[in-house]
Design an enzyme around this catalytic site. Structure first.
Site, PDB file in Angstrom:
ATOM      1  N   HIS A  59       0.779  -1.122   0.123  1.00 53.39           N
ATOM      2  CA  HIS A  59      -0.053  -0.178  -0.067  1.00 53.39           C
ATOM      3  C   HIS A  59       1.062   1.195   0.155  1.00 53.39           C
ATOM      4  O   HIS A  59       1.906   1.407   0.488  1.00 53.39           O
ATOM      5  CB  HIS A  59      -0.903   0.167   1.250  1.00 53.39           C
ATOM      6  CG  HIS A  59      -0.445   0.157   2.565  1.00 53.39           C
ATOM      7  ND1 HIS A  59      -0.358   1.407   3.220  1.00 53.39           N
ATOM      8  CD2 HIS A  59      -0.251  -0.974   3.258  1.00 53.39           C
ATOM      9  CE1 HIS A  59       0.087   1.118   4.443  1.00 53.39           C
ATOM     10  NE2 HIS A  59       0.158  -0.186   4.725  1.00 53.39           N
ATOM     11  N   ASP A 169       5.861   1.981   7.024  1.00 53.66           N
ATOM     12  CA  ASP A 169       4.667   1.282   6.644  1.00 53.66           C
ATOM     13  C   ASP A 169       3.782   1.988   5.660  1.00 53.66           C
ATOM     14  O   ASP A 169       2.858   3.176   6.136  1.00 53.66           O
ATOM     15  CB  ASP A 169       3.931   0.864   8.021  1.00 53.66           C
ATOM     16  CG  ASP A 169       2.386   0.584   7.867  1.00 53.66           C
ATOM     17  OD1 ASP A 169       2.010   0.066   6.759  1.00 53.66           O
ATOM     18  OD2 ASP A 169       1.697   0.566   8.955  1.00 53.66           O
ATOM     19  N   GLU A 197      -5.180   1.803   2.437  1.00 54.69           N
ATOM     20  CA  GLU A 197      -5.146   0.842   3.551  1.00 54.69           C
ATOM     21  C   GLU A 197      -5.460   0.918   5.116  1.00 54.69           C
ATOM     22  O   GLU A 197      -6.158   0.337   5.597  1.00 54.69           O
ATOM     23  CB  GLU A 197      -3.603   0.011   3.346  1.00 54.69           C
ATOM     24  CG  GLU A 197      -3.635  -1.297   4.081  1.00 54.69           C
ATOM     25  CD  GLU A 197      -2.906  -1.289   5.447  1.00 54.69           C
ATOM     26  OE1 GLU A 197      -3.018  -2.269   6.055  1.00 54.69           O
ATOM     27  OE2 GLU A 197      -2.617  -0.278   6.123  1.00 54.69           O
ATOM     28  N   GLU A 198      -4.971   2.213   5.234  1.00 56.06           N
ATOM     29  CA  GLU A 198      -4.793   2.706   6.624  1.00 56.06           C
ATOM     30  C   GLU A 198      -6.183   3.356   7.146  1.00 56.06           C
ATOM     31  O   GLU A 198      -6.527   3.372   8.358  1.00 56.06           O
ATOM     32  CB  GLU A 198      -3.814   3.742   6.814  1.00 56.06           C
ATOM     33  CG  GLU A 198      -2.239   3.433   6.521  1.00 56.06           C
ATOM     34  CD  GLU A 198      -1.832   2.344   7.681  1.00 56.06           C
ATOM     35  OE1 GLU A 198      -2.366   1.883   8.418  1.00 56.06           O
ATOM     36  OE2 GLU A 198      -0.640   2.115   7.303  1.00 56.06           O
ATOM     37  N   HIS A 308       3.582   3.761  12.645  1.00 57.17           N
ATOM     38  CA  HIS A 308       2.190   4.753  12.852  1.00 57.17           C
ATOM     39  C   HIS A 308       2.943   6.026  13.588  1.00 57.17           C
ATOM     40  O   HIS A 308       1.809   6.249  14.252  1.00 57.17           O
ATOM     41  CB  HIS A 308       1.225   4.083  13.175  1.00 57.17           C
ATOM     42  CG  HIS A 308       0.369   3.385  12.382  1.00 57.17           C
ATOM     43  ND1 HIS A 308      -1.036   3.237  12.162  1.00 57.17           N
ATOM     44  CD2 HIS A 308       0.974   2.801  11.419  1.00 57.17           C
ATOM     45  CE1 HIS A 308      -1.201   2.456  11.088  1.00 57.17           C
ATOM     46  NE2 HIS A 308      -0.130   1.904  10.700  1.00 57.17           N
TER      47      HIS A 308
END
Ligand code: CO
Length: 339
Positions: A59, A169, A197-198, A308
């Site tokens: 992603h 990420d 995606e997140e 994150h």
């Protein structure tokens, strides 16, 4: 360096244009057929006459913030885009909008806090972004409501083979997928750089529906909590321990034959690997898995400490080993491996 470029790119969920541009440029000599769908997924197609349809996904989006209002003092209030711990926000430098207007996430200084305030997490609704504007009008000359915000973090290398940066990420996954797409394969390969995606694995489901893969591998950046104060049996992954293979998380159960083949290849080729030790969280594998009549999936992840947050840490050796392992897996499909 591709990972540096991708890490520093501006791309919260729903705003992946910059990442798409970098990837298209990186792969311009290797990919002749691109698909870009309505959500913004970018699919690199490497067609072939025979063999299983293989999807490899990573992603493009990252967690970030979005401007929700500007007050009379010229301070910007915001929503979170994706899962960010309120505790990592205070005092962080950020960049707002495509013009990358610099700002700082403000909060009350420790001197001004009441004793009980010092022990509390400041909710993001009580924080604001200061761009140095003196009024609402002045602020709105530089930013708009709805502008996305990223952390102003530059990529850097430290230690023997570690890198720090934001958005590993899943830009680490994007970097690996881009490298894999530079080689040729005897079966049809679809490199899906997915969006959103997140905020709920939205892009991957749509991409999988369009691709109709026979099997899929998801390249991810995942949690890594191999730090002091945590029992070893509670580790999610260990940094430098090699690619992390997921048996199960809240989104999908990994295909057993694919997991066995990854392990066999790692052991036969001296590539370190590990199994993800926790089952919390989910990723694109969950949506691809339940696309159409079902798709066998497995997630292979790079451990990212402090994921994150404004800055995370990964092992460049883990990136290399993940790339090597997935490449061997793709060669194994050429050699006849089937799910
Ligand atoms: Co991710």
């Amino acid at each position: 360096m591709l990972l540096k470029k991708l890490s520093e790119a501006f791309g919260p969920s729903g705003c992946e244009q910059e990442v798409r541009t970098i990837l298209r440029e990186e792969l311009k000599d290797h990919i002749s057929e691109w698909q870009r769908d309505a959500l913004g997924n970018l699919i690199a197609c490497k067609p072939a006459a025979a063999g299983p349809r293989v999807m490899v996904a990573a992603h493009m989006d990252e967690v970030g913030l979005m401007i929700s209002s500007v007050d009379s003092a010229g301070l910007l209030h915001f929503h979170k885009v994706g899962g960010i711990d309120d505790r990592v926000l205070v005092s962080k430098p950020v960049l707002i909008g495509k013009g990358r207007v610099p700002g700082v996430i403000g909060a009350k200084a420790i001197h001004l806090q009441r004793p009980e305030e010092r022990t509390q997490v400041i909710p993001h609704r009580s924080l604001f972004i200061d761009i140095g504007a003196k009024s609402k009008e002045e602020a709105l000359e530089k930013v708009k409501i709805g502008d996305y915000v990223i952390f102003a973090t530059q990529y850097g290398e430290l230690g023997a083979s570690m890198a720090k940066g934001k958005a590993f990420d899943d830009r680490a996954g994007c970097a690996i997928l881009a490298e894999l797409l530079k080689e040729d394969y005897s079966f049809p390969l679809y490199g899906a750089f997915t969006v959103q995606e997140e905020v709920g694995l939205r892009g991957a489901g749509v991409a999988a529906y369009a691709i109709e893969p026979d099997l899929a591998i998801v390249l991810e950046g995942t949690t890594c909590n191999d730090v002091s104060g945590i029992e070893e049996h509670e580790y999610s992954t260990v940094i430098g321990g090699g690619p992390a293979i997921t048996f199960m998380d809240t989104s999908a159960v990994g295909n057993k034959a694919m997991i066995r083949e990854l392990v066999r290849l790692a052991e036969a080729n001296g590539i370190p690997y590990q199994f993800k030790g926790t089952v919390t969280g989910g990723n694109d594998a969950g949506r691809i898995n339940i696309s159409r009549a079902g798709v066998p999936v497995v997630a292979v992840s790079i451990p990212c400490r402090y994921i994150h947050s404004p800055v995370s840490l990964l092992s460049l050796a883990d990136v290399e080993h993940s790339k090597a392992l997935v490449k061997l897996f793709l060669r194994s499909i050429e050699g006849g491996f089937r799910v």
